[in-house]
Structures are given as C-alpha cells and as structure tokens.
Design an enzyme around this catalytic site. Sequence first.
Site, PDB file in Angstrom:
ATOM      1  N   HIS A  20      24.437   0.631 -41.033  1.00 32.10           N
ATOM      2  CA  HIS A  20      23.965  -0.125 -39.867  1.00 32.10           C
ATOM      3  C   HIS A  20      24.446   0.537 -38.567  1.00 32.10           C
ATOM      4  O   HIS A  20      23.699   0.600 -37.587  1.00 32.10           O
ATOM      5  CB  HIS A  20      24.535  -1.556 -39.875  1.00 32.10           C
ATOM      6  CG  HIS A  20      24.046  -2.428 -40.991  1.00 32.10           C
ATOM      7  ND1 HIS A  20      24.914  -3.089 -41.843  1.00 32.10           N
ATOM      8  CD2 HIS A  20      22.792  -2.765 -41.388  1.00 32.10           C
ATOM      9  CE1 HIS A  20      24.200  -3.811 -42.702  1.00 32.10           C
ATOM     10  NE2 HIS A  20      22.920  -3.622 -42.464  1.00 32.10           N
ATOM     11  N   LYS A  44      20.587 -19.978 -46.175  1.00 31.19           N
ATOM     12  CA  LYS A  44      21.188 -18.958 -47.026  1.00 31.19           C
ATOM     13  C   LYS A  44      22.696 -18.891 -46.765  1.00 31.19           C
ATOM     14  O   LYS A  44      23.118 -18.734 -45.622  1.00 31.19           O
ATOM     15  CB  LYS A  44      20.538 -17.598 -46.732  1.00 31.19           C
ATOM     16  CG  LYS A  44      20.807 -16.575 -47.788  1.00 31.19           C
ATOM     17  CD  LYS A  44      20.034 -15.301 -47.502  1.00 31.19           C
ATOM     18  CE  LYS A  44      20.772 -14.105 -48.071  1.00 31.19           C
ATOM     19  NZ  LYS A  44      20.359 -12.851 -47.481  1.00 31.19           N
ATOM     20  N   ARG A  93      15.851   2.924 -45.478  1.00 38.72           N
ATOM     21  CA  ARG A  93      16.599   3.780 -46.397  1.00 38.72           C
ATOM     22  C   ARG A  93      15.618   4.510 -47.301  1.00 38.72           C
ATOM     23  O   ARG A  93      15.119   5.555 -46.978  1.00 38.72           O
ATOM     24  CB  ARG A  93      17.607   2.963 -47.207  1.00 38.72           C
ATOM     25  CG  ARG A  93      18.798   2.502 -46.384  1.00 38.72           C
ATOM     26  CD  ARG A  93      19.613   1.481 -47.096  1.00 38.72           C
ATOM     27  NE  ARG A  93      18.782   0.330 -47.434  1.00 38.72           N
ATOM     28  CZ  ARG A  93      19.226  -0.830 -47.886  1.00 38.72           C
ATOM     29  NH1 ARG A  93      20.504  -0.990 -48.089  1.00 38.72           N
ATOM     30  NH2 ARG A  93      18.413  -1.816 -48.148  1.00 38.72           N
ATOM     31  N   SER A 131      24.978  -3.889 -47.676  1.00 41.63           N
ATOM     32  CA  SER A 131      26.092  -4.844 -47.577  1.00 41.63           C
ATOM     33  C   SER A 131      26.403  -5.404 -48.961  1.00 41.63           C
ATOM     34  O   SER A 131      27.557  -5.585 -49.343  1.00 41.63           O
ATOM     35  CB  SER A 131      25.716  -5.993 -46.643  1.00 41.63           C
ATOM     36  OG  SER A 131      25.394  -5.501 -45.380  1.00 41.63           O
TER      37      SER A 131
END
Length: 167
Positions: A20, A44, A93, A131
């Site tokens: 990030h 969430k 990515r 993450s």
Amino acid sequence: MKRQIKAVYPGSFDPITNGHIYIAERAAALFDELVVSVLLNPQKQATFSIEDRRAMAREALSHLPNVKVNSFTGLLVDFLRREHSRIIIRGLRALSDFEYEFQLALMNRQLAPDIETLFIVTDAKYSYLSSRAVKEIFHFGGPVQDMVPPGVYRRLRERFARRSITS
Ligand code: PNS
C-alpha cells in the site's frame, strides 16, 4: 491560481502494508494532494479498529507531505464529492485483482460518471502481498518484518497477543 488536483486512495488498510505504501508514494508523486481513506464498514469486522488503522497509515505515510489520512463510511463516490476529488486510486497486483477491481470501477462509474478510477501497478516484489496474508503469516509465526512498516509490526504483536484473525 493553479488548480490543485486531489486524488483519493481508499481501502480497508487492515493493516497498511509495504505494498500500500508503495502505491501511495507513486500516487503522491503524481497529484498535488493524496487522501488515503480508510473504510469503516459496520458490516465487516476488521482486525484493527478504525483508529488503529488510521494511526498506522498516518505513521507509515508521514514522510509524504502531500498525503493526508482520514476515514470514510458509506459510498466511496459520496466521500469523493465531500473531498472535492474526482480521482480514485487503486493498486493492482496480479491478474487475480483485475476482475474485482474492474467491477468496482464500473460500479463507481455507474454511480458517478465524472469520477475516474486510476490503477497503479505494484512493484513485482509486492505482487504477493496482502493485509490478509500478513496477518495469517504472523499468526502462524512466520516473518513479516519486511512486509509491513515497524508501527504495524508492533501493533500486530500487541493485537495477536490478545485475539485471533477476523479478517
Ligand atoms: O482494501 P479493499 O477492502 O479492497 O477496499 C475496498 C473499498 C474500500 C475500495 C470498497 O469496498 C469501497 O469503496 N467501499 C465503500 C462502499 C462503496 O462505495 N461501494 C460501492 C462500490 S461496489
């Protein structure tokens, strides 16, 4: 007066990783101002609180003078309107990110046709990094020092001393 161009880099940042940071650095070099916005999603359960996620991002990006960190809840496009920005930055990515990101970008365009999503490709060395992977590797005792900034590593140690992975 020259028009200032502000971009928004949204994400869960749970926690922020070196991948990030790489994207934020590249975006900060392109725009006058970059707002890194941490999503607070009441539906969430995140591993880190919104305060911790913001603090970790702030620390990790403090070397970038034109970057500010805040948080948002609700629709991203509404947040962009409040920030007077028309540019969403997302990192890419591998090909596996593409489908999700494409859907997100098209959905946001449907909601706000004047807002553009721009993708910045990550460095090859971060192409595997997420993450979630960091939390999992750390949880099982693997080395993550090279994947996250020191403040995140410290908080991972504190957090996983107390509870298990939730996201
Ligand atoms: O780091 P993430 O979890 O991949 O980031 C996803 C994020 C925050 C960009 C996305 O979930 C988002 O924008 N959420 C806000 C809600 C929203 O605007 N939804 C409409 C687009 S589907």
